[in-house]
Design a protein around this motif. Structure first.
Motif, PDB file in Angstrom:
ATOM      1  N   TYR A  45     -44.089  41.457 -16.417  1.00  0.00           N
ATOM      2  CA  TYR A  45     -43.710  40.185 -15.804  1.00  0.00           C
ATOM      3  C   TYR A  45     -42.432  40.380 -14.985  1.00  0.00           C
ATOM      4  O   TYR A  45     -41.594  41.227 -15.284  1.00  0.00           O
ATOM      5  CB  TYR A  45     -43.524  39.086 -16.858  1.00  0.00           C
ATOM      6  CG  TYR A  45     -42.396  39.305 -17.830  1.00  0.00           C
ATOM      7  CD1 TYR A  45     -41.131  38.766 -17.611  1.00  0.00           C
ATOM      8  CD2 TYR A  45     -42.590  40.032 -18.998  1.00  0.00           C
ATOM      9  CE1 TYR A  45     -40.089  38.953 -18.506  1.00  0.00           C
ATOM     10  CE2 TYR A  45     -41.563  40.234 -19.908  1.00  0.00           C
ATOM     11  CZ  TYR A  45     -40.315  39.685 -19.652  1.00  0.00           C
ATOM     12  OH  TYR A  45     -39.289  39.885 -20.546  1.00  0.00           O
ATOM     13  N   TYR A  46     -42.335  39.581 -13.922  1.00  0.00           N
ATOM     14  CA  TYR A  46     -41.190  39.636 -13.015  1.00  0.00           C
ATOM     15  C   TYR A  46     -40.669  38.221 -12.825  1.00  0.00           C
ATOM     16  O   TYR A  46     -41.433  37.301 -12.484  1.00  0.00           O
ATOM     17  CB  TYR A  46     -41.599  40.236 -11.677  1.00  0.00           C
ATOM     18  CG  TYR A  46     -40.517  40.182 -10.624  1.00  0.00           C
ATOM     19  CD1 TYR A  46     -39.502  41.133 -10.590  1.00  0.00           C
ATOM     20  CD2 TYR A  46     -40.500  39.172  -9.665  1.00  0.00           C
ATOM     21  CE1 TYR A  46     -38.493  41.083  -9.623  1.00  0.00           C
ATOM     22  CE2 TYR A  46     -39.511  39.113  -8.695  1.00  0.00           C
ATOM     23  CZ  TYR A  46     -38.512  40.065  -8.681  1.00  0.00           C
ATOM     24  OH  TYR A  46     -37.526  40.002  -7.736  1.00  0.00           O
ATOM     25  N   ILE A  47     -39.375  38.030 -13.050  1.00  0.00           N
ATOM     26  CA  ILE A  47     -38.731  36.725 -12.940  1.00  0.00           C
ATOM     27  C   ILE A  47     -37.907  36.682 -11.660  1.00  0.00           C
ATOM     28  O   ILE A  47     -37.092  37.581 -11.419  1.00  0.00           O
ATOM     29  CB  ILE A  47     -37.821  36.445 -14.155  1.00  0.00           C
ATOM     30  CG1 ILE A  47     -38.646  36.405 -15.447  1.00  0.00           C
ATOM     31  CG2 ILE A  47     -37.056  35.138 -13.978  1.00  0.00           C
ATOM     32  CD1 ILE A  47     -37.799  36.233 -16.694  1.00  0.00           C
ATOM     33  N   GLN A  48     -38.143  35.650 -10.841  1.00  0.00           N
ATOM     34  CA  GLN A  48     -37.299  35.413  -9.672  1.00  0.00           C
ATOM     35  C   GLN A  48     -36.183  34.470 -10.103  1.00  0.00           C
ATOM     36  O   GLN A  48     -36.351  33.260 -10.142  1.00  0.00           O
ATOM     37  CB  GLN A  48     -38.112  34.810  -8.526  1.00  0.00           C
ATOM     38  CG  GLN A  48     -37.360  34.728  -7.222  1.00  0.00           C
ATOM     39  CD  GLN A  48     -36.936  36.089  -6.700  1.00  0.00           C
ATOM     40  OE1 GLN A  48     -37.707  37.047  -6.728  1.00  0.00           O
ATOM     41  NE2 GLN A  48     -35.697  36.195  -6.253  1.00  0.00           N
ATOM     42  N   ALA A  49     -35.032  35.058 -10.463  1.00  0.00           N
ATOM     43  CA  ALA A  49     -33.952  34.271 -11.071  1.00  0.00           C
ATOM     44  C   ALA A  49     -33.061  33.594 -10.048  1.00  0.00           C
ATOM     45  O   ALA A  49     -32.400  32.598 -10.360  1.00  0.00           O
ATOM     46  CB  ALA A  49     -33.110  35.162 -11.982  1.00  0.00           C
ATOM     47  N   SER A  50     -33.004  34.134  -8.830  1.00  0.00           N
ATOM     48  CA  SER A  50     -32.160  33.540  -7.792  1.00  0.00           C
ATOM     49  C   SER A  50     -32.756  33.867  -6.431  1.00  0.00           C
ATOM     50  O   SER A  50     -33.198  35.011  -6.200  1.00  0.00           O
ATOM     51  CB  SER A  50     -30.731  34.068  -7.880  1.00  0.00           C
ATOM     52  OG  SER A  50     -29.905  33.502  -6.884  1.00  0.00           O
ATOM     53  N   GLY A  51     -32.774  32.875  -5.520  1.00  0.00           N
ATOM     54  CA  GLY A  51     -33.338  33.083  -4.202  1.00  0.00           C
ATOM     55  C   GLY A  51     -34.859  33.095  -4.229  1.00  0.00           C
ATOM     56  O   GLY A  51     -35.496  32.928  -5.278  1.00  0.00           O
ATOM     57  N   LEU A  80     -40.419  28.109 -14.384  1.00  0.00           N
ATOM     58  CA  LEU A  80     -40.388  28.269 -15.842  1.00  0.00           C
ATOM     59  C   LEU A  80     -39.105  28.944 -16.324  1.00  0.00           C
ATOM     60  O   LEU A  80     -38.673  28.717 -17.457  1.00  0.00           O
ATOM     61  CB  LEU A  80     -41.602  29.085 -16.292  1.00  0.00           C
ATOM     62  CG  LEU A  80     -41.798  29.271 -17.800  1.00  0.00           C
ATOM     63  CD1 LEU A  80     -42.002  27.920 -18.489  1.00  0.00           C
ATOM     64  CD2 LEU A  80     -42.973  30.193 -18.089  1.00  0.00           C
ATOM     65  N   ALA A  81     -38.482  29.769 -15.476  1.00  0.00           N
ATOM     66  CA  ALA A  81     -37.310  30.540 -15.904  1.00  0.00           C
ATOM     67  C   ALA A  81     -36.018  29.859 -15.477  1.00  0.00           C
ATOM     68  O   ALA A  81     -35.996  28.998 -14.589  1.00  0.00           O
ATOM     69  CB  ALA A  81     -37.372  31.954 -15.322  1.00  0.00           C
ATOM     70  N   ASN A  82     -34.923  30.262 -16.105  1.00  0.00           N
ATOM     71  CA  ASN A  82     -33.602  29.750 -15.747  1.00  0.00           C
ATOM     72  C   ASN A  82     -33.116  30.391 -14.453  1.00  0.00           C
ATOM     73  O   ASN A  82     -33.415  31.555 -14.164  1.00  0.00           O
ATOM     74  CB  ASN A  82     -32.593  30.052 -16.866  1.00  0.00           C
ATOM     75  CG  ASN A  82     -32.965  29.387 -18.177  1.00  0.00           C
ATOM     76  OD1 ASN A  82     -33.559  28.310 -18.185  1.00  0.00           O
ATOM     77  ND2 ASN A  82     -32.631  30.039 -19.274  1.00  0.00           N
ATOM     78  N   ARG A 127     -36.796  35.250 -23.713  1.00  0.00           N
ATOM     79  CA  ARG A 127     -38.229  35.559 -23.794  1.00  0.00           C
ATOM     80  C   ARG A 127     -39.030  34.424 -23.156  1.00  0.00           C
ATOM     81  O   ARG A 127     -38.888  33.269 -23.542  1.00  0.00           O
ATOM     82  CB  ARG A 127     -38.604  35.717 -25.263  1.00  0.00           C
ATOM     83  CG  ARG A 127     -40.056  36.050 -25.550  1.00  0.00           C
ATOM     84  CD  ARG A 127     -40.303  35.883 -27.047  1.00  0.00           C
ATOM     85  NE  ARG A 127     -41.628  36.324 -27.437  1.00  0.00           N
ATOM     86  CZ  ARG A 127     -41.897  37.466 -28.068  1.00  0.00           C
ATOM     87  NH1 ARG A 127     -40.900  38.284 -28.365  1.00  0.00           N
ATOM     88  NH2 ARG A 127     -43.126  37.794 -28.406  1.00  0.00           N
ATOM     89  N   PRO A 128     -39.897  34.707 -22.176  1.00  0.00           N
ATOM     90  CA  PRO A 128     -40.715  33.645 -21.576  1.00  0.00           C
ATOM     91  C   PRO A 128     -41.595  32.958 -22.606  1.00  0.00           C
ATOM     92  O   PRO A 128     -42.107  33.602 -23.534  1.00  0.00           O
ATOM     93  CB  PRO A 128     -41.551  34.399 -20.530  1.00  0.00           C
ATOM     94  CG  PRO A 128     -40.755  35.620 -20.208  1.00  0.00           C
ATOM     95  CD  PRO A 128     -40.077  36.003 -21.486  1.00  0.00           C
TER      96      PRO A 128
END
Length: 398
Positions: A297-303, A185-187, A260-261
């Motif tokens: 909330y926690y976003i895994q943006a890379s890896g 869902l995130a960039n 914002r999610p």
């Protein structure tokens, strides 16, 4: 009596009144003043009347004697006002809500006045580090409010959703305090994206509320985004970097990379506090920081990163820990009043970049007070709802 005599009598009365006033200022009694006036009238009219030696000391002592009383009364009045207000708000919560609503329009004015009043302190103390502080004095006995354990005892897995269109289902999961993973869902954000954002807005982003790095010699954001630092440098074993921003300008800049999610309703408030995590190979494990609002909330943006969602300490005997592997673009949301999230060491061959935030219950068709109401607590005997669990978590054990 002729006019001249009347004028003389009036002048004499005025002089006597002035002498009485002067005597009171000197601390003389009425008898002392009467004796002094009679002696002057009997003797030469040019005699200069001096106050008794003890009058000056008496006046000083009187001023000093009143100071502790005035200060004590002010302190006592403030304590009584504070204690009375606290008791009123505990007995009548509606009074607290009423006062909060009435004072809200004047909040900026009040705090602006306090800030201006503290400006003279800059001459003696550097208080800029307190601007983004959550509180001036930490309370070691304070504990975050928690919910009862029946909110987590029937939750066996982490819900996984591939879209955010089913708002009713999302609201139901959050109302039941179920952790959710929104897939892809995130960039995706890499280190060069962070470096470019910083260099375009370094004046704003330099004022970080908190920065900690395990890299030797790296003590600031300026050193993190220096020319000599790249992803290969940060991939060294044990690299763990935490970067916290709490001011309005910094949060607006970071929102360019971490918007914002979409599952957060427009009515919900999103906290200004933004936390960015950068983890190299074999980084330390850590718990996500305590969040200021009700949902985190926690976003895994890379890896990719493995996280463990565990119940709070008082519920570990009745609730089960859960785990999942967050892939790039995944978002984990959870209720910190029931769960805590531990980010495990990064064993991937890619730099991990994470992002944490929080939002309020507004717009989710329920609030914290309703959640704490026993009448709407979930039935402990109810069957858990079916959910899609991530494939990676099926094969891994906590």
């Amino acid at each position: 009596m002729d006019p001249a005599s009347l004028e003389y009598v009036e002048q004499l009365q005025q002089n006597v009144a002035e002498l009485h006033q002067l005597g009171r200022e000197w601390g003389m009694t009425d008898d002392e003043m009467s004796d002094c006036i009679e002696r002057v009238l009997r003797e030469n009219e040019n005699v200069i009347v001096s106050p008794p030696r003890k009058s000056t000391a008496r006046r000083i002592w009187r001023c000093i004697g009143y100071t502790p009383v005035v200060v004590s009364c002010l302190i006592l009045g403030v304590l009584i006002l504070f204690a009375g207000s606290s008791l009123l708000f505990v007995v009548f919560p509606s009074a607290e809500h009423y006062m909060s609503g009435k004072l809200q329009p004047y909040g900026y004015t009040i705090f602006r006045t306090i800030r201006l009043a503290t400006l003279p302190l800059h001459r003696y103390f550097n208080i800029t580090s307190l601007y983004d502080a959550e509180c001036l004095v930490e309370n070691p006995w304070y504990e975050e409010p928690t919910l009862e354990c029946n909110w987590c005892e029937n939750i066996k897995n982490i819900e996984s959703l591939n879209d955010t269109k089913n708002h009713d289902l999302i609201d139901e999961f959050m109302r039941e305090a179920r952790p959710i993973v929104f897939k892809n869902l995130a960039n995706v954000v890499n280190f060069e994206d962070l470096r470019g954002l910083y260099r375009q807005n370094n004046v704003v982003l330099d004022n970080a509320a908190f920065f900690r790095s395990s890299v030797p010699g790296m003590r600031s954001i300026q050193e993190l985004f220096g020319d000599e630092v790249d992803e290969n440098t940060l991939m060294k074993d044990g690299t763990t970097i935490h970067w916290v921003t709490r001011n309005m300008a910094g949060s607006q800049v970071i929102r360019k990379l971490f918007p914002r999610p979409t599952f957060i309703p427009p009515e919900s408030e999103v906290a200004l506090e933004r936390v960015i995590f950068i983890d190299g190979h074999k980084s330390d494990h850590y718990e996500l920081v305590v969040l200021p609002l009700q949902m985190g909330y926690y976003i895994q943006a890379s890896g990719n990163h493995k996280v463990i969602v565990t119940p709070l300490k008082h519920c570990r005997d009745v609730c089960n820990p859960m785990q999942t592997v967050l892939k790039e673009g995944d978002i984990l949301t959870y209720n910190p009043s029931v769960w805590k999230v531990v980010v495990m060491p990064n064993f991937q061959n890619k730099l991990s970049i994470g992002y944490a935030g929080s939002f309020s219950f507004n717009g989710l068709d329920f609030d914290l007070k309703e959640s704490e109401d026993a009448e709407i607590q979930p039935d402990p005997d109810a069957e858990p709802q079916e959910s899609v669990q991530e494939e990676d978590s099926k094969t891994e054990q906590t």
